[in-house]
Design a protein around this motif. Structure first.
Motif, short mmCIF file in Angstrom:
data_model
loop_
_atom_site.label_atom_id
_atom_site.label_comp_id
_atom_site.label_asym_id
_atom_site.label_seq_id
_atom_site.Cartn_x
_atom_site.Cartn_y
_atom_site.Cartn_z
N ASN A 13 0.87 -1.17 0.00
CA ASN A 13 0.00 0.00 0.00
C ASN A 13 0.91 1.23 0.00
O ASN A 13 1.49 1.55 1.02
CB ASN A 13 -0.89 0.03 1.25
CG ASN A 13 -2.03 -0.96 1.14
OD1 ASN A 13 -2.64 -1.10 0.07
ND2 ASN A 13 -2.30 -1.68 2.21
N SER A 45 -7.52 -16.10 5.23
CA SER A 45 -8.28 -15.72 4.02
C SER A 45 -7.34 -15.44 2.86
O SER A 45 -7.64 -15.79 1.72
CB SER A 45 -9.14 -14.48 4.28
OG SER A 45 -10.07 -14.77 5.28
N THR A 46 -6.20 -14.83 3.17
CA THR A 46 -5.22 -14.56 2.11
C THR A 46 -4.77 -15.88 1.49
O THR A 46 -4.75 -16.02 0.26
CB THR A 46 -4.01 -13.79 2.68
OG1 THR A 46 -4.50 -12.62 3.34
CG2 THR A 46 -3.03 -13.41 1.60
N1 LIG Z 1 -5.60 -5.84 0.72
C1 LIG Z 1 -4.81 -5.79 1.82
N2 LIG Z 1 -3.89 -4.82 1.96
C2 LIG Z 1 -3.09 -4.79 3.05
N3 LIG Z 1 -3.13 -5.69 4.06
C3 LIG Z 1 -4.05 -6.67 3.96
C4 LIG Z 1 -4.93 -6.78 2.85
N4 LIG Z 1 -5.73 -7.86 3.04
C5 LIG Z 1 -5.35 -8.40 4.24
N5 LIG Z 1 -4.34 -7.69 4.78
C6 LIG Z 1 -3.66 -7.97 6.05
O1 LIG Z 1 -3.18 -9.30 6.01
C7 LIG Z 1 -3.24 -9.91 7.29
C8 LIG Z 1 -3.95 -11.24 7.15
O2 LIG Z 1 -5.31 -11.01 6.76
P1 LIG Z 1 -6.31 -12.22 6.46
O3 LIG Z 1 -7.62 -11.62 6.09
O4 LIG Z 1 -5.69 -13.15 5.52
O5 LIG Z 1 -6.37 -12.88 7.90
P2 LIG Z 1 -7.43 -13.92 8.48
O6 LIG Z 1 -6.64 -14.90 9.27
O7 LIG Z 1 -8.27 -14.45 7.39
O8 LIG Z 1 -8.28 -13.01 9.44
P3 LIG Z 1 -9.88 -13.04 9.76
O9 LIG Z 1 -10.12 -14.31 10.51
O10 LIG Z 1 -10.08 -11.83 10.60
O11 LIG Z 1 -10.58 -12.97 8.45
C9 LIG Z 1 -3.95 -8.91 8.20
O12 LIG Z 1 -2.97 -8.27 8.98
C10 LIG Z 1 -4.59 -7.95 7.23
O13 LIG Z 1 -4.65 -6.65 7.79
#
Ligand SMILES: Nc1ncnc2c1ncn2[C@@H]1O[C@H](COP(=O)(O)OP(=O)(O)OP(=O)(O)O)[C@@H](O)[C@H]1O
Length: 238
Positions: A13, A45-46
């Motif tokens: 970003n 989720s990523t």
């Molecule tokens: N588009 C983006 N730009 C910058 N950072 C991001 C983006 N999408 C996710 N992140 C960051 O990546 C990290 C992992 O996010 P992710 O959504 O994969 O986690 P998660 O384990 O699925 O969480 P949750 O259970 O809350 O959905 C977090 O710190 C989030 O802020």
């Protein structure tokens, strides 16, 4: 069936770079039901979005049925996803002005399948997810649990190699959650479909065969669900 190798991902970003996944390696066998467990922000989720081909990783490979989806161009990937990948969302993502049956048939419309075949498959799946009489209703006329059953049926209609489910019971009460997990387990057994389920709930992960735990973007553990059962709660989930 699914192989993740040296997978890393960073979001950029402006001048800021956030490393979200670091050197993730694991494999999933055909017909396995696997949970991706981790607290909020751990990268679940990523990882799911990368494996489903919705974004490209910064580094690493993702093999589905021996094809590295990271190397595919947009068109090839879109075609591969239609054929091999199913997705179940936390918020169901059904189309409100289509009937339940039409929603289930939709992935086959994109594959130009004959209407009579589409209908036949949709009706069979409606039965398999336990709502045989809801086909001509609209999504808004169904409960949350019923809508998720529709979304499960839709994900299965193309007979994909793998189905990714992002917090599939996240919007549901405990009893409905149990029903949906029972359906997923049954479909996993009877159809031999591979399921990867993202969850932050240990109880949900415990319903699968194998648990992959993420912590701060790192793969912390990959173990059979039964082994995890023996750990004290605070060691099992962070
Ligand atoms: N588009 C983006 N730009 C910058 N950072 C991001 C983006 N999408 C996710 N992140 C960051 O990546 C990290 C992992 O996010 P992710 O959504 O994969 O986690 P998660 O384990 O699925 O969480 P949750 O259970 O809350 O959905 C977090 O710190 C989030 O802020």
């Amino acid at each position: 069936m699914l192989r993740v190798e040296g997978l890393s991902h960073a979001f950029k970003n402006g001048n800021e770079t956030t490393l979200v996944l670091q050197q993730i390696d694991f494999r999933v066998n055909k017909g396995d039901m696997v949970a991706l467990l981790g607290s909020s922000g751990s990268g679940k989720s990523t990882l799911l979005n990368l494996m489903a081909g919705l974004m490209k990783p910064t580094e690493g490979s993702i093999y589905i049925a021996d094809h590295n989806i990271v190397k595919m161009n947009e068109n090839k990937l879109a075609e591969f996803r239609r054929e091999h990948i199913g997705f179940i969302f936390q918020a169901y993502e059904l189309i409100p002005n289509l009937t339940v049956r039409e929603n289930i048939e939709l992935p086959l419309v994109f594959q130009s399948t004959r209407p009579s075949i589409r209908k036949q498959k949709a009706l069979k799946l409606l039965e398999q997810v336990g709502i045989p009489d809801k086909g001509e209703m609209f999504p808004s006329q169904l409960s949350g649990g019923q809508q998720q059953r529709v979304s499960i049926a839709r994900s299965l209609i193309t007979e994909p190699s793998v189905i990714f489910a992002d917090e599939p019971t996240g919007n549901l009460d405990t009893k409905t959650e149990e029903e949906i997990l029972a359906i997923l387990k049954h479909l996993n057994k009877t159809m031999n479909t591979t399921f990867i389920i993202v969850t932050h709930e240990r109880e949900v992960a415990q319903q699968t065969q194998h648990i992959i735990t993420l912590r701060d973007g790192l793969l912390e553990k990959s173990q059979p669900a039964v082994e995890m059962d023996k750990l004290p709660v605070e060691e099992a989930v962070h």
